[in-house]
Design a protein around this motif. Structure first.
Motif, short mmCIF file in Angstrom:
data_model
loop_
_atom_site.label_atom_id
_atom_site.label_comp_id
_atom_site.label_asym_id
_atom_site.label_seq_id
_atom_site.Cartn_x
_atom_site.Cartn_y
_atom_site.Cartn_z
N GLU A 115 -21.26 67.56 151.67
CA GLU A 115 -21.93 66.97 152.83
C GLU A 115 -22.67 65.71 152.46
N ILE A 116 -23.31 65.72 151.30
CA ILE A 116 -24.04 64.52 150.87
C ILE A 116 -23.07 63.39 150.57
N ALA A 117 -21.93 63.70 149.97
CA ALA A 117 -20.92 62.66 149.73
C ALA A 117 -20.48 62.04 151.04
N SER A 118 -20.24 62.88 152.03
CA SER A 118 -19.83 62.39 153.34
C SER A 118 -20.90 61.48 153.94
N SER A 119 -22.17 61.90 153.87
CA SER A 119 -23.26 61.10 154.41
C SER A 119 -23.40 59.78 153.65
N ALA A 120 -23.28 59.84 152.33
CA ALA A 120 -23.41 58.63 151.52
C ALA A 120 -22.31 57.63 151.85
N GLY A 134 -9.93 76.36 149.52
CA GLY A 134 -10.71 75.48 148.66
C GLY A 134 -9.89 74.27 148.23
N GLN A 135 -8.63 74.49 147.87
CA GLN A 135 -7.75 73.38 147.50
C GLN A 135 -7.50 72.47 148.70
N ALA A 136 -7.34 73.04 149.87
CA ALA A 136 -7.10 72.23 151.07
C ALA A 136 -8.31 71.36 151.39
N LEU A 137 -9.49 71.94 151.29
CA LEU A 137 -10.69 71.17 151.61
C LEU A 137 -10.96 70.08 150.58
N ALA A 138 -10.60 70.34 149.33
CA ALA A 138 -10.79 69.32 148.30
C ALA A 138 -10.05 68.03 148.65
N GLY A 139 -8.91 68.15 149.33
CA GLY A 139 -8.15 66.98 149.69
C GLY A 139 -8.85 66.06 150.68
N LEU A 140 -9.82 66.59 151.41
CA LEU A 140 -10.56 65.75 152.36
C LEU A 140 -11.29 64.61 151.66
N HIS A 141 -11.78 64.86 150.46
CA HIS A 141 -12.56 63.83 149.77
C HIS A 141 -11.72 62.58 149.49
N GLY A 142 -10.57 62.78 148.88
CA GLY A 142 -9.73 61.63 148.57
C GLY A 142 -9.29 60.87 149.80
N ARG A 143 -9.03 61.58 150.89
CA ARG A 143 -8.59 60.92 152.12
C ARG A 143 -9.70 60.11 152.78
N HIS A 144 -10.95 60.32 152.32
CA HIS A 144 -12.07 59.56 152.90
C HIS A 144 -12.81 58.73 151.86
N GLY A 145 -12.13 58.42 150.77
CA GLY A 145 -12.67 57.45 149.82
C GLY A 145 -13.65 57.98 148.80
N THR A 146 -13.75 59.30 148.66
CA THR A 146 -14.62 59.90 147.66
C THR A 146 -13.77 60.43 146.51
#
Length: 409
Positions: free
Chosen positions: A161-166, A192-204
């Motif tokens: 959540e903090i990564a998303s906010s940042a 867990g593996q599926a959610l991990a993919g959200l980070h890369g798709r949003h620049g984290t």
């Protein structure tokens, strides 16, 4: 019966966050007319914690959302003692020492929640933060700015959540997690593996399977060295490696704690091993008969619901009922809503809508012939159907009907 009458030592609640407040409210709603003391370590009135890693960070000058103001708390006739961290429980004399003051109790509820875990091998230095309280959130909000290089240690919900906010504030974010698949204990490997993919798709960037070996810099952190040897530049490091039950003040009391996570061991009625002492919220571990598991939950819904049951059970033993629940929690990342109900301890997980690489899905969890859990991404209207279905001990072979809305409400 109205519980212990006025003039007795009454009901003492240690922990003035959501669980503590809901316990006080439930006690009064159930007809308890005796004295209530609510003791809190923070100086703030009880406030809503989930926004601290989300909207609070991204909204300049936002104030915390308080559940009740001072007048409303006075209407509950509660002796509110803020800024008074508990330091000792004496079960023989039936007293709590907090804020330099001993408070006797007839019934006691432990609702002290959890504290951020720290990385013991790393020194405390400027630029390294944790997030638990509104004061922590204010410090983090002040520090995050466009172009800031933020390293987050831990890919759990708080770190994510903090990564998303940042990212929303224009900062650069890298998450480092020792696990190959984050969030396994919360949602299992598949989701867990599926959610991990959200980070890369949003620049984290998400770095998995390694930890932080050392902090770089002198008086203030300038980077981190990973266990792989890679160095990451950092203007700020946020440690989000989970939380531990806040039970240090119970040392020497003889109360039974879980040998692994330190949670307060309770029976199905939320009574601890000490007479007259109950526990609720992040700190409590109890047998949840509905799912056939012993659990300790760290989420908003459980803190509120469990504390209300614990208070009534403590004050009105003749009304006591087991606390059974289908756990529910949510998290917001990159403008998307993640929701989970039930338990991730499953034999199989199947995507029945969408898929692991998509930005919308429904995943169902099977244990034996039962639906035991459900995870959704951006499907907010479906999750509560599954929660009701699991509460009714619904069969796995009928779970698809729940998705289609063909089950009775």
């Amino acid at each position: 019966m109205t519980g212990p009458s006025r003039g007795t030592t009454g009901f003492v609640v240690v922990g003035a966050a959501l669980a503590g407040l809901r316990a006080v409210e439930a006690a009064r709603a159930a007809g308890y007319a005796g004295p209530i003391t609510l003791i809190g370590a923070e100086t703030h009135l009880p406030y809503d914690r989930p926004p601290l890693s989300k909207a609070f960070l991204t909204t300049p000058d936002a104030d915390p959302v308080h559940y009740r103001d001072a007048d409303a708390l006075r209407a509950l006739e509660v002796d509110l003692r803020l800024g008074s961290p508990a330091v000792r429980l004496d079960p023989v004399r039936r007293t709590v020492l907090a804020g330099g003051r001993e408070t006797p109790y007839d019934r006691l509820l432990i609702a002290t929640g959890a504290e951020p875990r720290r990385l013991a091998h790393l020194p405390r230095t400027a630029g390294v933060l944790t997030l638990r309280t509104v004061d922590d959130a204010r410090a983090l909000r002040t520090a995050i700015r466009p172009g800031l290089r933020l390293v987050i240690v831990g890919a759990g919900f708080i770190g994510s959540e903090i990564a998303s906010s940042a990212r929303a504030l224009g900062a650069e974010a890298v998450i480092v997690d020792a696990a190959e698949i984050p969030l396994v204990r919360a949602v299992g490997e598949v989701v867990g593996q599926a959610l991990a993919g959200l980070h890369g798709r949003h620049g984290t960037r998400l770095v998995r399977g390694t930890g932080v070996a050392a902090l770089l810099g002198g008086d203030r952190v300038t980077g981190v060295r990973l266990g792989t040897g890679e160095t990451l530049a950092a203007d700020l490091v946020l440690v989000g490696v989970g939380a531990a039950p806040a039970t240090g003040w119970l040392a020497g009391s003889g109360i039974a704690l879980h040998p692994s996570d330190g949670g307060v061991l309770c029976d199905e009625h939320l009574a601890t091993s000490l007479p007259g002492v109950y526990a609720a919220g992040d700190v409590a571990r109890w047998p949840n008969r509905l799912l056939g598991e012993t659990m300790r939950l760290e989420n908003w819904t459980n803190a509120a619901d469990q504390a209300a049951v614990a208070a009534v059970n403590a004050l009105f033993p003749e009304r006591a009922r087991p606390y059974e629940t289908v756990p529910y929690f949510w998290s917001d990342w990159y403008g998307r809503r993640i929701q989970f109900v039930g338990s991730p301890a499953a034999d199989d997980v199947a995507f029945v809508s969408g898929g692991p690489d998509e930005d919308r899905f429904v995943a169902l969890y099977r244990r034996g012939d039962r639906l035991i859990g459900a995870a959704t991404l951006d499907e907010p209207r479906k999750i509560m159907k599954y929660r009701r279905f699991i509460a009714g001990r619904g069969a796995w072979d009928r779970a698809a009907d729940a998705l289609a809305g063909r089950l009775p409400r």
